[in-house]
Write an enzyme that holds these catalytic residues in place. Sequence first.
Site, PDB file in Angstrom:
ATOM      1  N   ARG A 109     121.079  14.750  79.012  1.00 19.71           N
ATOM      2  CA  ARG A 109     120.188  15.187  77.932  1.00 19.71           C
ATOM      3  C   ARG A 109     120.521  14.298  76.739  1.00 19.71           C
ATOM      4  O   ARG A 109     121.609  14.404  76.166  1.00 19.71           O
ATOM      5  CB  ARG A 109     120.450  16.663  77.629  1.00 19.71           C
ATOM      6  N   HIS A 136     110.315  15.266  79.254  1.00 20.76           N
ATOM      7  CA  HIS A 136     111.105  16.456  79.574  1.00 20.76           C
ATOM      8  C   HIS A 136     110.629  16.977  80.941  1.00 20.76           C
ATOM      9  O   HIS A 136     110.037  18.053  81.055  1.00 20.76           O
ATOM     10  CB  HIS A 136     110.911  17.521  78.494  1.00 20.76           C
ATOM     11  N   GLN A 139     111.496  20.616  82.306  1.00 24.52           N
ATOM     12  CA  GLN A 139     110.743  21.662  81.637  1.00 24.52           C
ATOM     13  C   GLN A 139     109.338  21.766  82.222  1.00 24.52           C
ATOM     14  O   GLN A 139     108.833  22.865  82.487  1.00 24.52           O
ATOM     15  CB  GLN A 139     110.664  21.374  80.139  1.00 24.52           C
ATOM     16  N   ASP A 226     105.434  23.939  70.758  1.00 24.92           N
ATOM     17  CA  ASP A 226     106.849  23.581  70.644  1.00 24.92           C
ATOM     18  C   ASP A 226     107.173  23.491  69.157  1.00 24.92           C
ATOM     19  O   ASP A 226     106.269  23.489  68.309  1.00 24.92           O
ATOM     20  CB  ASP A 226     107.097  22.245  71.350  1.00 24.92           C
ATOM     21  N   CYS A 266     108.637  26.126  75.243  1.00 21.04           N
ATOM     22  CA  CYS A 266     109.844  25.663  75.938  1.00 21.04           C
ATOM     23  C   CYS A 266     111.119  26.245  75.342  1.00 21.04           C
ATOM     24  O   CYS A 266     112.171  26.200  75.987  1.00 21.04           O
ATOM     25  CB  CYS A 266     109.894  24.140  75.959  1.00 21.04           C
ATOM     26  N   ARG A 294     113.293  27.620  84.861  1.00 23.01           N
ATOM     27  CA  ARG A 294     114.113  26.410  84.758  1.00 23.01           C
ATOM     28  C   ARG A 294     115.188  26.415  85.861  1.00 23.01           C
ATOM     29  O   ARG A 294     115.461  25.379  86.476  1.00 23.01           O
ATOM     30  CB  ARG A 294     114.794  26.330  83.378  1.00 23.01           C
TER      31      ARG A 294
END
Length: 308
Positions: A109, A136, A139, A226, A266, A294
Site C-alpha cells: 500500500r 485500488h 477495493q 470517497d 470505500c 474485502r
Amino acid sequence: MVHKYSVVAERFAKHLTSDLDLAPDALRAVLDLAHQVKRTPERFAKELSGRYLTLLFEKPSLRTRLTFELAIKQLGGDAVASIGPIGEREPVKDVARNLDRWTQGIVARVHSHSTIEELAEWSKVPVINALSDLYHPCQALADVQTLEERFGKLDGLKLAFVGDGNNVAHSLMLTAGRLGMHVAIAAPEGYQPNPAIVEQASDFAKITITGDPLEAVKDAHAVYTDVWASMGQESEAAERSRIFAPYQVNEALFAEARPEAIFLHCLPAKRGLEVTDQVMESPRSAIFDEAENRLHAQKALLLMLLKS
C-alpha cells in the site's frame, strides 16, 4: 496432480499491479471464487498452509491491512508486516529481492504507483497493489462482489461515482466496466479521472464523465463516493471542501437514483462532507457489506496467485 486453481491461475498475470492485470476470464473467476469463499470458508481453511505474505504499508490502514492479515491466516498461512516508507533505507529493487527469498507474496500500500511497478519488476513472487495513487484494484473487487450479491448480476447495472476522480474511480471504471456495468463519474473540472485511464476503460465499457452529479446519479443502481482529500492531500482539504460541496451525496441526490439503489463508500468516510450521516446509516447503505467483502475478495486473490 493439477491443482484445481491451476487452469485459471495460468491465465493470471504474475502480479496484480493494476486492475487490467486480471484478464476478463480471470476477473470473473476471482469473483466467483470470492462468492464461494464467503459461503463456505471452512472448505478453504488449509489451502495456503505454509505460505507467507509480506505486508508493506506506507499509508495507515484499517480494512486493507487487517483483511489481508486475516485472509492469509484464515487460509492457513501467515503474514509479516513492515510499516513506513519503502525504498528510503535501501533501493526498492533490493527490498523486493530480499522479500521474495522469505515469503510467497508481497502486498504493498504505497503513495506512488511507480513503487508498485518497481517491486513487481524485481520480485520473483506475486506483488499485489493494495492501493496506489493510480489504482485500488482490491477495493474494486470487493465492490463488484457486493453489487452482484445485491442485484444478482452486474451486466447492465449503472454505477455512479460522485466526487474526486481518484484511484478508486479509476479501478471502478476498469473492473466494473469490464463486467458489463455503465460507470458514470461526476467530478468538478480539474478533478476528473485520468484521461488516459478513461480512454482505456472506454475501449470496453460504457463510461460517462460529467461535471453534473444529477446526470451521473439518475437511474443508477448504486451511488458511490470517497473522501474529497485523501491521505497526503490534507493541505488541500479546505479548498477541496469548497470545490466539492455541490458533490455531497445527501438524501436529495440519492433520491435521483433508482428506488432500489444502494450506497457504497470505500471508507473511512468524512461524515457531513462527501456524504451525510443519513445516507451512511440508511437501510440502503451497503458500506459494511462492502468492507466485509474485502476479506473474501482478497482470499480469492491469494488463492489464485499463491496456490499455483
